[in-house]
Design a protein around this motif. Structure first.
Motif, PDB file in Angstrom:
ATOM      1  N   LYS A  98       0.848  -1.202   0.000  1.00 26.88           N
ATOM      2  CA  LYS A  98       0.000   0.000   0.000  1.00 26.88           C
ATOM      3  C   LYS A  98       0.874   1.238   0.000  1.00 26.88           C
ATOM      4  CE  LYS A  98      -1.893  -1.195   4.049  1.00 26.88           C
ATOM      5  NZ  LYS A  98      -1.019  -2.102   4.836  1.00 26.88           N
ATOM      6  N   TRP A  99       0.274   2.366  -0.344  1.00 24.86           N
ATOM      7  CA  TRP A  99       0.981   3.640  -0.276  1.00 24.86           C
ATOM      8  C   TRP A  99      -0.015   4.770  -0.057  1.00 24.86           C
ATOM      9  CZ3 TRP A  99       0.343   1.058  -4.945  1.00 24.86           C
ATOM     10  CH2 TRP A  99      -0.329   1.750  -5.951  1.00 24.86           C
ATOM     11  N   VAL A 100       0.505   5.870   0.507  1.00 25.04           N
ATOM     12  CA  VAL A 100      -0.316   7.060   0.756  1.00 25.04           C
ATOM     13  C   VAL A 100       0.471   8.288   0.315  1.00 25.04           C
ATOM     14  CG1 VAL A 100      -1.577   6.044   2.697  1.00 25.04           C
ATOM     15  CG2 VAL A 100       0.559   7.281   3.129  1.00 25.04           C
ATOM     16  N   GLU A 101      -0.244   9.355   0.049  1.00 28.85           N
ATOM     17  CA  GLU A 101       0.391  10.605  -0.351  1.00 28.85           C
ATOM     18  C   GLU A 101       0.808  11.402   0.877  1.00 28.85           C
ATOM     19  OE1 GLU A 101      -1.961  12.896  -2.992  1.00 28.85           O
ATOM     20  OE2 GLU A 101      -2.045  11.357  -4.553  1.00 28.85           O
ATOM     21  N   LEU A 102       2.000  11.987   0.793  1.00 28.42           N
ATOM     22  CA  LEU A 102       2.494  12.834   1.881  1.00 28.42           C
ATOM     23  C   LEU A 102       2.054  14.284   1.724  1.00 28.42           C
ATOM     24  CD1 LEU A 102       6.148  11.439   2.107  1.00 28.42           C
ATOM     25  CD2 LEU A 102       4.267  11.010   3.682  1.00 28.42           C
ATOM     26  N   ARG A 103       1.509  14.613   0.566  1.00 27.27           N
ATOM     27  CA  ARG A 103       1.061  15.977   0.266  1.00 27.27           C
ATOM     28  C   ARG A 103       2.184  16.986   0.445  1.00 27.27           C
ATOM     29  NH1 ARG A 103      -5.248  16.302   2.350  1.00 27.27           N
ATOM     30  NH2 ARG A 103      -5.935  14.434   1.213  1.00 27.27           N
ATOM     31  N   THR A 104       3.251  16.740  -0.293  1.00 29.02           N
ATOM     32  CA  THR A 104       4.414  17.612  -0.282  1.00 29.02           C
ATOM     33  C   THR A 104       5.025  17.600  -1.678  1.00 29.02           C
ATOM     34  OG1 THR A 104       6.573  18.008   0.775  1.00 29.02           O
ATOM     35  CG2 THR A 104       5.926  15.718   0.439  1.00 29.02           C
ATOM     36  N   THR A 105       5.845  18.578  -1.961  1.00 25.20           N
ATOM     37  CA  THR A 105       6.476  18.647  -3.283  1.00 25.20           C
ATOM     38  C   THR A 105       7.614  17.637  -3.412  1.00 25.20           C
ATOM     39  OG1 THR A 105       7.894  20.434  -2.461  1.00 25.20           O
ATOM     40  CG2 THR A 105       5.881  21.058  -3.639  1.00 25.20           C
ATOM     41  N   VAL A 106       8.275  17.314  -2.295  1.00 24.63           N
ATOM     42  CA  VAL A 106       9.373  16.345  -2.319  1.00 24.63           C
ATOM     43  C   VAL A 106       9.539  15.756  -0.919  1.00 24.63           C
ATOM     44  CG1 VAL A 106      11.131  18.108  -1.854  1.00 24.63           C
ATOM     45  CG2 VAL A 106      11.801  15.974  -2.961  1.00 24.63           C
ATOM     46  N   ALA A 107       9.903  14.481  -0.868  1.00 25.10           N
ATOM     47  CA  ALA A 107      10.161  13.797   0.407  1.00 25.10           C
ATOM     48  C   ALA A 107      11.636  13.406   0.466  1.00 25.10           C
ATOM     49  CB  ALA A 107       9.277  12.567   0.540  1.00 25.10           C
ATOM     50  N   HIS A 108      12.261  13.619   1.614  1.00 27.81           N
ATOM     51  CA  HIS A 108      13.713  13.434   1.724  1.00 27.81           C
ATOM     52  C   HIS A 108      14.126  12.220   2.537  1.00 27.81           C
ATOM     53  CE1 HIS A 108      14.443  17.302  -0.147  1.00 27.81           C
ATOM     54  NE2 HIS A 108      13.613  17.871   0.704  1.00 27.81           N
ATOM     55  N   CYS A 109      13.486  12.004   3.704  1.00 29.73           N
ATOM     56  CA  CYS A 109      13.984  10.978   4.612  1.00 29.73           C
ATOM     57  C   CYS A 109      12.844  10.369   5.425  1.00 29.73           C
ATOM     58  CB  CYS A 109      15.053  11.552   5.534  1.00 29.73           C
ATOM     59  SG  CYS A 109      14.525  13.018   6.447  1.00 29.73           S
ATOM     60  N   ILE A 110      13.146   9.197   6.023  1.00 31.11           N
ATOM     61  CA  ILE A 110      12.142   8.469   6.804  1.00 31.11           C
ATOM     62  C   ILE A 110      12.809   7.829   8.011  1.00 31.11           C
ATOM     63  CG2 ILE A 110      12.441   6.363   5.447  1.00 31.11           C
ATOM     64  CD1 ILE A 110       9.486   5.769   5.816  1.00 31.11           C
ATOM     65  N   SER A 111      12.072   7.786   9.114  1.00 29.25           N
ATOM     66  CA  SER A 111      12.532   7.118  10.332  1.00 29.25           C
ATOM     67  C   SER A 111      11.342   6.355  10.922  1.00 29.25           C
ATOM     68  CB  SER A 111      13.077   8.128  11.346  1.00 29.25           C
ATOM     69  OG  SER A 111      13.508   7.479  12.527  1.00 29.25           O
ATOM     70  N   VAL A 112      11.588   5.094  11.312  1.00 28.59           N
ATOM     71  CA  VAL A 112      10.504   4.223  11.758  1.00 28.59           C
ATOM     72  C   VAL A 112      10.796   3.682  13.157  1.00 28.59           C
ATOM     73  CG1 VAL A 112       9.247   2.080  11.291  1.00 28.59           C
ATOM     74  CG2 VAL A 112       9.911   3.569   9.400  1.00 28.59           C
ATOM     75  N   SER A 113       9.800   3.762  14.028  1.00 30.48           N
ATOM     76  CA  SER A 113       9.850   3.111  15.340  1.00 30.48           C
ATOM     77  C   SER A 113       8.683   2.130  15.424  1.00 30.48           C
ATOM     78  CB  SER A 113       9.755   4.151  16.458  1.00 30.48           C
ATOM     79  OG  SER A 113       8.466   4.748  16.481  1.00 30.48           O
ATOM     80  N   GLN A 114       8.484   1.511  16.579  1.00 26.45           N
ATOM     81  CA  GLN A 114       7.374   0.568  16.720  1.00 26.45           C
ATOM     82  C   GLN A 114       6.015   1.256  16.592  1.00 26.45           C
ATOM     83  OE1 GLN A 114       7.501  -2.230  19.950  1.00 26.45           O
ATOM     84  NE2 GLN A 114       9.735  -2.222  20.036  1.00 26.45           N
ATOM     85  N   ASP A 115       5.963   2.527  16.994  1.00 27.53           N
ATOM     86  CA  ASP A 115       4.672   3.223  17.072  1.00 27.53           C
ATOM     87  C   ASP A 115       4.458   4.295  16.008  1.00 27.53           C
ATOM     88  OD1 ASP A 115       3.991   1.785  19.455  1.00 27.53           O
ATOM     89  OD2 ASP A 115       5.340   3.114  20.558  1.00 27.53           O
ATOM     90  N   TYR A 116       5.547   4.782  15.406  1.00 24.86           N
ATOM     91  CA  TYR A 116       5.397   5.927  14.498  1.00 24.86           C
ATOM     92  C   TYR A 116       6.300   5.797  13.272  1.00 24.86           C
ATOM     93  CZ  TYR A 116       3.373   8.011  18.713  1.00 24.86           C
ATOM     94  OH  TYR A 116       2.618   8.247  19.830  1.00 24.86           O
ATOM     95  N   ILE A 117       5.868   6.480  12.209  1.00 21.90           N
ATOM     96  CA  ILE A 117       6.686   6.698  11.021  1.00 21.90           C
ATOM     97  C   ILE A 117       6.837   8.205  10.857  1.00 21.90           C
ATOM     98  CG2 ILE A 117       6.894   6.412   8.529  1.00 21.90           C
ATOM     99  CD1 ILE A 117       5.087   3.980   8.721  1.00 21.90           C
ATOM    100  N   PHE A 118       8.079   8.671  10.807  1.00 23.61           N
ATOM    101  CA  PHE A 118       8.364  10.090  10.612  1.00 23.61           C
ATOM    102  C   PHE A 118       8.873  10.282   9.187  1.00 23.61           C
ATOM    103  CE2 PHE A 118       8.869   9.175  15.082  1.00 23.61           C
ATOM    104  CZ  PHE A 118       8.241  10.229  15.721  1.00 23.61           C
ATOM    105  N   CYS A 119       8.275  11.204   8.450  1.00 19.49           N
ATOM    106  CA  CYS A 119       8.677  11.485   7.068  1.00 19.49           C
ATOM    107  C   CYS A 119       9.124  12.938   6.960  1.00 19.49           C
ATOM    108  CB  CYS A 119       7.527  11.225   6.101  1.00 19.49           C
ATOM    109  SG  CYS A 119       6.949   9.514   6.099  1.00 19.49           S
TER     110      CYS A 119
END
Length: 331
Positions: free
Chosen positions: A268-289
Motif C-alpha cells: 500500500k501507499w499514501v500521499e504525503l502531500r508535499t512537493t518532495v520527500a527526503h527521509c524516513i525514520s521508523v519506530s514501533q509506534d510511528y513513522i516520521f517522514c
C-alpha cells in the motif's frame, strides 16, 4: 651568452645547496609544525548533508552526527557543544551511521579509492579502515548486532559489500546497477534493503555461511515488486520494528509513503502531500517522514494512517519568549 646562462644556473644551484638555505627551510617547517599543534578546531559552521544517509542520531545519548566536508561533527544538543572527527584522508564524507550501542561511527567518503572507516566515538579515533570501493560510497549501515557493516558504492562503482569489520574482510558482495540512495537492516539481521532510482532490492544474509567461510560469498538479492510505482526515485528506506518487523517502508521523491510486505510486494501507499520527500525514520509506534520546507509528517505504521504534522522549528535568531508572550496577549 650560453656560457653566462650556465654560470648563473650553477650559481643558483650552489646557493640552494648552501647550509644557510637548508637551515631557513627547516626553521620554516618547524614553525608550521608548531602552529599546527597549537591550532584546534573549535566550531564548524555549515553542513554538507545531501540526504538521510548523511545524518545520524544515537538514540541512547542523543548525539547527532553530520558531515561538513572532511570533518564529522558530533553535536550534543543538550549541552549545545560540538566535538569533531577529522578524516585523515581529507576526502569528503558522504555517508555515516552509528552502531546500535552508540560506541562506533561508520563513515563513507568520495574520491579515488575511497575507504569505509570506523571510528571510536568517545576517543574520536579511527579503529578500522576498509577499502574495496573505487569511486565513492553512497551509503553505509551497521547491522543490529554490530557484527557487520554494509556499504554501497556510487552508481559507477556498481558494488554492495558486507564487511565483518573487526576482521577487516568482505564476507559477501554483489553488483548493483542502479543509483542507490539509502540502505536499512531488518530487525533480525537476516536481510537488508537498498533503495534508489527505480530500485528497491532485498539482500539476504546467511550468517551461518558468512561466519564459516573465509572467502567472499555471493550476496543473494531479490528486487521488490514495484508495480505501477516502478518509475519512481525512492529516496529513503527503513525496515519495520516490533509488530511490523516484516514490513519495509520507503518514500519517493514525488511524495509517496510506501509499504512492502515480507514477500517484497508493494502492499500500500499514501500521499504525503508535499512537493518532495527526503527521509524516513521508523519506530514501533510511528513513522516520521521528512518533507520539503522543514515539514515532518507523522503516520501510524500499522495502517499508514496520518496522525499529525509536527510544528516547524523557529527561525534562527527568534526570541521564543517574546513570540509566546505576543500570542498569549488577548486581542
Amino acid at each position: 651568452m650560453a656560457v653566462e646562462g650556465s654560470t648563473i644556473t650553477s650559481r643558483i644551484k650552489n646557493l640552494l645547496r648552501s647550509p644557510s638555505i637548508k637551515l631557513r627551510r627547516s626553521k620554516a617547517g618547524n614553525r608550521r609544525e608548531d602552529l599546527s599543534s597549537k591550532v584546534t578546531l573549535e566550531k564548524v559552521l555549515g553542513i554538507t548533508v545531501s540526504g538521510g544517509r548523511g545524518l545520524a542520531c544515537d538514540p541512547r545519548s542523543g548525539l547527532v552526527a553530520y558531515p561538513a566536508g572532511c570533518v564529522v561533527v558530533l553535536f550534543n544538543p543538550r549541552k549545545h557543544k560540538q566535538h569533531h572527527i577529522l578524516n585523515s584522508s581529507r576526502k569528503t564524507i558522504t555517508a555515516l551511521a552509528f552502531s546500535p550501542d552508540g560506541k562506533y561511527l561508520v563513515t563513507g567518503e568520495s574520491g579515488h579509492m575511497p575507504a569505509v572507516r570506523v571510528w571510536d566515538v568517545a576517543e574520536h579515533s579511527q579503529v578500522a579502515e576498509l577499502q574495496e570501493h573505487k569511486y565513492g560510497v553512497a551509503c553505509v549501515a551497521f547491522s543490529p548486532s554490530a557484527k557487520y557493516i554494509v556499504s554501497v558504492g556510487y552508481q559507477h562503482d556498481m558494488i554492495v559489500n558486507v564487511w565483518a569489520w573487526k576482521k577487516n574482510i568482505v564476507v559477501a558482495s554483489n553488483k548493483v546497477s542502479s543509483r542507490v540512495t539509502a540502505v536499512s537492516f531488518s530487525e533480525d539481521c537476516s536481510y537488508f534493503v537498498t533503495a534508489g532510482n527505480r530500485h528497491i532490492k532485498f539482500w539476504y544474509l546467511d550468517d551461518s555461511k558468512t561466519s564459516k567461510v573465509n572467502a567472499t560469498v555471493p550476496l543473494l538479492g531479490r528486487s521488490g515488486l514495484l508495480g505501477e510505482l516502478r518509475n519512481n526515485l525512492f529516496t529513503d528506506v527503513a525496515c519495520g520494528r516490533g509488530k511490523k518487523a516484516d514490513s519495509t517502508f520507503c518514500i519517493t521523491s514525488s511524495g509517496l509513503l510506501c509499504e512492502f510486505s515480507d514477500r517484497r510486494l508493494l502492499d500500500k501507499w499514501v500521499e504525503l502531500r508535499t512537493t518532495v520527500a527526503h527521509c524516513i525514520s521508523v519506530s514501533q509506534d510511528y513513522i516520521f517522514c521528512g518533507c520539503a520546507d522543514g515539514t515532518v509528517r507523522l503516520f501510524n505504521p500499522s495502517n499508514l494512517h496520518f496522525l499529525s504534522t509536527l510544528p516547524r522549528p523557529h527561525a534562527l535568531g527568534t526570541d521564543i519568549a517574546s513570540v509566546t508572550e505576543a500570542r498569549s496577549t488577548p486581542r
